[in-house]
Design a protein around this motif. Sequence first.
Motif, short mmCIF file in Angstrom:
data_model
loop_
_atom_site.label_atom_id
_atom_site.label_comp_id
_atom_site.label_asym_id
_atom_site.label_seq_id
_atom_site.Cartn_x
_atom_site.Cartn_y
_atom_site.Cartn_z
N ILE A 194 1.65 -13.64 6.43
CA ILE A 194 2.96 -13.04 6.68
C ILE A 194 2.79 -11.66 7.29
O ILE A 194 3.44 -11.30 8.27
CB ILE A 194 3.77 -12.96 5.37
CG1 ILE A 194 4.09 -14.35 4.84
CG2 ILE A 194 5.05 -12.16 5.59
CD1 ILE A 194 4.71 -14.34 3.46
N VAL A 195 1.91 -10.85 6.69
CA VAL A 195 1.67 -9.50 7.19
C VAL A 195 1.15 -9.55 8.63
O VAL A 195 1.62 -8.81 9.50
CB VAL A 195 0.65 -8.76 6.28
CG1 VAL A 195 0.27 -7.41 6.90
CG2 VAL A 195 1.23 -8.58 4.89
N GLY A 209 -0.35 -17.79 3.63
CA GLY A 209 0.34 -17.08 2.58
C GLY A 209 0.64 -15.62 2.91
O GLY A 209 1.02 -15.28 4.03
N ARG A 210 0.45 -14.74 1.90
CA ARG A 210 0.88 -13.35 2.02
C ARG A 210 0.20 -12.63 3.17
O ARG A 210 0.84 -11.89 3.93
CB ARG A 210 0.59 -12.62 0.70
CG ARG A 210 1.02 -11.16 0.69
CD ARG A 210 1.02 -10.63 -0.74
NE ARG A 210 -0.31 -10.72 -1.34
CZ ARG A 210 -1.22 -9.73 -1.28
NH1 ARG A 210 -0.93 -8.61 -0.65
NH2 ARG A 210 -2.40 -9.87 -1.86
N TRP A 211 -1.10 -12.81 3.33
CA TRP A 211 -1.81 -12.11 4.40
C TRP A 211 -1.38 -12.63 5.76
O TRP A 211 -1.33 -11.88 6.74
CB TRP A 211 -3.32 -12.24 4.22
CG TRP A 211 -3.84 -11.44 3.08
CD1 TRP A 211 -4.34 -11.91 1.89
CD2 TRP A 211 -3.86 -10.02 2.98
NE1 TRP A 211 -4.69 -10.87 1.06
CE2 TRP A 211 -4.41 -9.69 1.70
CE3 TRP A 211 -3.48 -8.98 3.83
CZ2 TRP A 211 -4.58 -8.37 1.28
CZ3 TRP A 211 -3.65 -7.66 3.40
CH2 TRP A 211 -4.19 -7.37 2.16
N SER A 231 5.26 -18.81 11.43
CA SER A 231 5.99 -18.50 10.20
C SER A 231 6.52 -19.80 9.61
O SER A 231 6.88 -20.74 10.33
CB SER A 231 7.14 -17.53 10.47
OG SER A 231 8.09 -18.09 11.36
N ARG A 239 8.96 -16.36 3.57
CA ARG A 239 8.03 -16.09 2.48
C ARG A 239 6.70 -16.81 2.60
O ARG A 239 5.91 -16.87 1.66
CB ARG A 239 8.69 -16.46 1.13
CG ARG A 239 9.90 -15.59 0.80
CD ARG A 239 10.45 -15.88 -0.59
NE ARG A 239 11.08 -17.19 -0.65
CZ ARG A 239 12.37 -17.41 -0.35
NH1 ARG A 239 13.12 -16.41 0.05
NH2 ARG A 239 12.88 -18.62 -0.45
N ASP A 240 6.43 -17.34 3.79
CA ASP A 240 5.16 -18.05 3.98
C ASP A 240 4.82 -18.07 5.47
O ASP A 240 5.71 -17.94 6.33
CB ASP A 240 5.25 -19.48 3.44
CG ASP A 240 3.89 -20.09 3.13
OD1 ASP A 240 2.87 -19.41 3.35
OD2 ASP A 240 3.84 -21.26 2.70
N GLU A 296 4.03 -10.73 11.06
CA GLU A 296 5.03 -9.70 11.30
C GLU A 296 4.48 -8.57 12.18
O GLU A 296 5.21 -7.94 12.93
CB GLU A 296 5.54 -9.13 9.97
CG GLU A 296 6.41 -10.10 9.19
CD GLU A 296 7.61 -10.57 10.00
OE1 GLU A 296 8.36 -9.72 10.52
OE2 GLU A 296 7.80 -11.79 10.13
#
Length: 385
Positions: free
Chosen positions: A351-352, A347-349, A323, A327-328, A355
């Motif tokens: 993060i998913v 990026g976004r993928w 992480s 947000r990144d 998590e």
Amino acid sequence: MTNILILGAGYTGIAAAIRAATRTRRHGGKVTLVSASPRFTERLRLHQTAAGERLPDHAVADIIAGTGIDLVLGRVSALDPERHEVTVNGADTRRVIAYDKLIYALGTVTDASTPGVAEHAYVYDDHDQAVQLARRLSELDQGTVVVAGGGLTGVESATELAEAHPSLRVVLLSRGRPGSMMGEKARAYVERAMDRLGIQVRDGAEATKVLPDAVELAGGELVHSDATLWTAGTRGLPLAAEAGLTVDGRGRIVVDAALRSVSHPDVYAVGDAAAVRQPYGVMHGTCQGGIPTGLHAADALADGLRGRAVKAFRFGYVHQPLSLGRRDAVIQFTHPDDTPRRAYLKGRWAIVYKETVSGSPLPTYRLLKHGLVPVGLFRLTAGLK
């Protein structure tokens, strides 16, 4: 009845305890779990706690409820593998617990051999110390935070703190290039993220001493610090060596292919506390490899009680999740020996993904209570063929 004692209620210890309870209850197994704290600590998220985020609070007793496991709260002060006894010091009591089989899952602690670390640095050895760092940072309107160590923990911490406290100057000290275990593209993405967050990276910087208000580098340079976080290395507790167990140079218990101590086969060692050799070398401590070792030790112990052949542990790495604040993130996919593949997420993928794999282990524990192992862990424990 076979008394099975598990020391340590982290990610690996709880997984081993639940697995051992479900697999041995019909064959005379009685499982006792020793935990230093009534609270389950998500060590993978301590950098979030240090940045001031409040995470859900889970009690160990609630996690193991319904398994038949006996929970003993206290710190292990002595281990006698010859007498098969462990001494546990509670708040007001001292208790000696006898065992037939033991799973040692006490993990590692920060390597505080560098002068001044124990006295002047914050570390991630437990939840309370991360909370103490969060309190210190909340007191600073401006100032400098030094993070020593350029591994994944150091990079996660530096980015988390820089994002949560934009008024503070964050300095990352690293002997080599931060995130050096990653591939070139993923590492370049990490460097851009740290630059965006205003982190001052000092690679090639060897910290030799921690002072109350500075970190001294090799050569004598002083880097001012209002708060120093030390993430540069871990080692096993001295308990194992003091008990006469064979340990490696970092104090980790040396184990055989079934994760049994090479000097005391009634003791299984798992997670960060074990020096587990695979075809590519000795595993390094991560939750990714820790929980599979806990499950394997429990299975090996259960198979032994049933008179079945004990299988060798095989493990291959899958990824390096990192992480970069809330947000990144970046995910470096790896070969089984942990060397980087070409593929990575950002990026976004990312993060998913991060998590998902680093989220609460409670769903995994619920599956284990029903005798199930998540598909992902089946893949991890399949290991190298």
